[in-house]
Design a protein around this motif. Structure first.
Motif, PDB file in Angstrom:
ATOM      1  N   LEU B  12       0.835  -1.193   0.000  1.00  0.00           N
ATOM      2  CA  LEU B  12       0.000   0.000   0.000  1.00  0.00           C
ATOM      3  C   LEU B  12       0.878   1.255   0.000  1.00  0.00           C
ATOM      4  CD1 LEU B  12      -3.067   0.181   0.196  1.00  0.00           C
ATOM      5  CD2 LEU B  12      -2.821   0.547   2.642  1.00  0.00           C
ATOM      6  N   ASN B  16       1.333   4.052  -2.958  1.00  0.00           N
ATOM      7  CA  ASN B  16       1.076   5.476  -2.776  1.00  0.00           C
ATOM      8  C   ASN B  16       2.289   6.336  -3.141  1.00  0.00           C
ATOM      9  OD1 ASN B  16      -1.645   5.286  -2.048  1.00  0.00           O
ATOM     10  ND2 ASN B  16      -1.122   4.783   0.071  1.00  0.00           N
ATOM     11  N   ALA B  19       2.264   6.435  -6.789  1.00  0.00           N
ATOM     12  CA  ALA B  19       1.200   7.284  -7.327  1.00  0.00           C
ATOM     13  C   ALA B  19       1.608   8.758  -7.300  1.00  0.00           C
ATOM     14  CB  ALA B  19      -0.088   7.060  -6.543  1.00  0.00           C
ATOM     15  N   GLN B  22       4.473   9.272  -9.887  1.00  0.00           N
ATOM     16  CA  GLN B  22       3.917   9.213 -11.242  1.00  0.00           C
ATOM     17  C   GLN B  22       3.173  10.515 -11.564  1.00  0.00           C
ATOM     18  OE1 GLN B  22       3.720   6.065 -13.542  1.00  0.00           O
ATOM     19  NE2 GLN B  22       3.701   7.951 -14.747  1.00  0.00           N
ATOM     20  N   THR B  23       2.433  11.007 -10.610  1.00  0.00           N
ATOM     21  CA  THR B  23       1.653  12.232 -10.842  1.00  0.00           C
ATOM     22  C   THR B  23       2.553  13.423 -11.140  1.00  0.00           C
ATOM     23  OG1 THR B  23      -0.137  11.448  -9.425  1.00  0.00           O
ATOM     24  CG2 THR B  23      -0.049  13.821  -9.826  1.00  0.00           C
ATOM     25  N   GLN B  38      -6.505  14.060  -5.009  1.00  0.00           N
ATOM     26  CA  GLN B  38      -6.449  13.054  -6.078  1.00  0.00           C
ATOM     27  C   GLN B  38      -6.272  11.647  -5.537  1.00  0.00           C
ATOM     28  OE1 GLN B  38      -3.531  13.652  -9.092  1.00  0.00           O
ATOM     29  NE2 GLN B  38      -4.775  15.101 -10.235  1.00  0.00           N
ATOM     30  N   LEU B  39      -5.455  11.508  -4.493  1.00  0.00           N
ATOM     31  CA  LEU B  39      -5.144  10.171  -4.009  1.00  0.00           C
ATOM     32  C   LEU B  39      -6.118   9.711  -2.931  1.00  0.00           C
ATOM     33  CD1 LEU B  39      -2.490  10.974  -5.523  1.00  0.00           C
ATOM     34  CD2 LEU B  39      -1.342   9.438  -3.949  1.00  0.00           C
ATOM     35  N   LEU B  41      -6.149  10.461   0.165  1.00  0.00           N
ATOM     36  CA  LEU B  41      -5.467  10.162   1.434  1.00  0.00           C
ATOM     37  C   LEU B  41      -5.501  11.415   2.298  1.00  0.00           C
ATOM     38  CD1 LEU B  41      -2.404   8.317  -0.119  1.00  0.00           C
ATOM     39  CD2 LEU B  41      -4.304   7.257   1.098  1.00  0.00           C
TER      40      LEU B  41
END
Lengths: 394, 394
Positions: B12, B16, B19, B22-23, B38-39, B41
């Motif tokens: 996990l 994250n 993610a 990558q963004t 966006q995530l 969280l």
């Protein structure tokens, strides 16, 4: 890449419930010990998750009878009180099956219908009667839904049948009509897309994640798995293999183009080449193949001609998808079994394919039932994806 | 479906980190507030994760200068101290670019080479010199690796170039040789597969998850995204679109088969039809198109002929993949821009495609750079997937 999304604990729980249910649905009764190992979770987590699935009525737990050292591990068993009804609307018959969670076919019905244009209301009526009949005779306690395979392009979001030439349908709200009539959730999919799903879960493509399923009757359906997932395309119409142009010399296809692949390898093409009447279906194809074996030169030439074009088309598919396995159904399977060497020769005429000889070619493991079994899987999907939303038993 | 696997907390965390990285790599500097949203969280989790990426030297955080109400949200910025070197080994030139995390091209070099068979040791030598040269002149502090695009089939697990006919390579350990020579991680991919990746991240296919990228020079390369992921096939050879048989009347292809698509739409076919010498590449194709516009009947007929075959092939691809968008590169893009109507007519000759008119056709947004930019993305992939394994700066 799609914009990445963070993962929270609630999704984690659902993913784990899904993983357990998918495992026992696909592989049958499984011990908690095996689930613990396969999912990489600890024993108490698995216990809590299987407890939740049990309280939802989706699995039962059985204490194994066999003795041994240590505490025996409970067996988690899919509960066949949960059923779906699978429907395959073929060009010459409707098949209906009651399928339990775990994949067992509990009952089935078949009704022939004539080839040609079908009134959608009439097909809805026939299917609904067959579904009601099979559910009335059934001992299940909960029908989760209905899955339908049709030979055509189906819009993903609402099941509208966009184009099913062999039923004479354009933009028919078949799914909506059947769901209203039955008051049950109905999901409809393309027969070849469902065929590849079934072959992957329970047929000739188990264990492979790159699969091409090609099945012909009047036309050719193509269903693909890419990375273990169905190829749907942007709107659910992917896999239309029949209209690749392979022969500039014709004939003109009913789609309007020239020399489409399905004009070279369908049932009726084989029958015509062999001097038989069109429309006899698989038994007529089998007769031509038997006659070819018995020395009928015209039948043998027909088989050879169609085998050649099978190879040409399969070569294009292998070059495009580089599949682990090509699973053949319908007339393609019949011709391939009868003339494997000719199919092979045509495939390997290109050096490119020759270098990729790892692709396995097989007949469908579920025979003509692949789309039907795939329709059952389609109906199970929402429940497996979201076990917590399963309706109360009744 | 593959056997489902449970998800633990360590995966996990990695997902994250991935993610976030990558963004910011794809979209550039992003505020913590946007990442939080966006995530999905919470703020403190995002803070901990961006802190970790910062300590790994992959991002920096900047306090925005602009005032406003409430506490301003820190901007997370990809650190261009991290670079990769991208290489495109084309049929008539080698292009090399230094690309920073975030996708900016910081420097580039191009060296022409003759068409025809190339000695692999010689190409390794040329590429290595160009890579060393660009890194020596660079202000970066950390080269993460090298990504290479080649016009051929590349084995996924070790980068062996199985078959690159336009370089004259069969089973060449190009990747291994270059990695040894440079003492850097090297990843090699098929040029069209990398082209579609680049077009998806930074070109004409942004926001689409079903993409077909078709690019022709001497042959045709095909690269596909299915569900947002690259179509690789079982062994990494998928997307070979050039050898679909489209014309029984020939000509014989160098692969051994008859009437392959790339024999009908490549650069040299167009040049020959127009009465020009083969081998002139994109400028020669542009000349034919300009002459056709200026009234040269032979040139016009050549463009029309090739446009027709473009449409026939694209129709097969659209029917098979039902893509959101078809992105054209090389000679295909040139011909399509010159004769869109003819291409369209040939595509829509089949009623099936006519019903699927939602597919958009576009020229490559990155022009001839798609494979090069894709090679950079390939080199960034291992670091984005596993940010914690990034080597120490040096």
């Amino acid at each position: 890449m799609p914009t990445p999304i963070g993962v929270g604990t609630e999704e984690l729980r659902r993913a784990n419930l899904r993983a357990i249910l998918q495992t026992v649905h696909t592989h049958g009764p499984t011990t908690r010990a095996v689930l613990t190992k396969q999912l990489g979770l600890n024993r108490s987590t698995i216990g809590a998750l299987t407890g939740e699935l049990q309280s939802l009525g989706l699995v039962t737990e059985q204490t194994p009878v066999v003795g041994g050292r240590g505490r025996p591990s409970n067996l988690v068993v899919p509960s066949t009180d949960n059923v779906v009804v699978a429907v395959d609307v073929g060009v010459d018959r409707i098949a209906v099956a009651e399928v339990g969670l775990g994949g067992e076919v509990l009952a089935r019905r078949t009704r022939g219908h004539q080839r040609g244009k079908h009134d959608v209301a009439h097909v809805v009526d026939s299917v609904a009667q067959m579904v009601e009949d099979i559910l009335t005779s059934s001992a299940h306690s909960r029908c989760l839904g209905v899955g339908v395979a049709v030979p055509g392009a189906v819009r993903a979001d609402d099941g509208l049948v966009r184009f099913a030439p062999n039923l004479g349908w354009v933009d028919e709200p078949f799914t909506e009509l059947l769901a209203k009539r039955l008051s049950l959730p109905v999901s409809t999919g393309n027969d070849a897309n469902l065929g590849v799903l079934a072959e992957h879960i329970r047929g000739a493509a188990v264990g492979f994640s790159e699969v091409a399923y090609l099945s012909s009757s009047v036309g050719i359906g193509g269903g693909f798995l890419v990375g273990g997932r169905p190829l749907t395309g942007a709107s659910g119409y992917a896999g239309e293999v029949g209209h690749m142009q392979v022969d500039t010399e014709g004939p003109v296809c009913r789609c309007g183009a020239v020399g489409c692949w399905e004009m070279k390898v369908g049932e009726n093409v084989l029958l015509q080449h062999a001097g038989r009447l069109s429309g006899g279906g698989p038994p007529a194809v089998a007769e031509v193949i038997a006659s070819a074996r018995a020395g009928d030169a015209r039948a043998a030439a027909a088989v050879e001609e169609v085998a050649e074009w099978c190879g040409v088309g399969i070569r294009a598919i292998v070059n495009l998808f580089n599949p682990d396995v090509v699973v053949l159904g319908g007339c393609l399977a019949q011709v391939w079994r009868a003339a494997e060497q000719q199919v092979d020769e045509a495939m390997h005429r290109s050096a490119l394919v020759y270098q990729r000889a790892d692709t396995v070619i097989r007949s469908a493991g579920l025979g003509d039932d692949s789309p039907l079994i795939g329709a059952a899987e389609l109906a199970f999907e929402p429940v497996i994806d979201h076990p917590q939303t399963v309706p109360q038993a009744g």
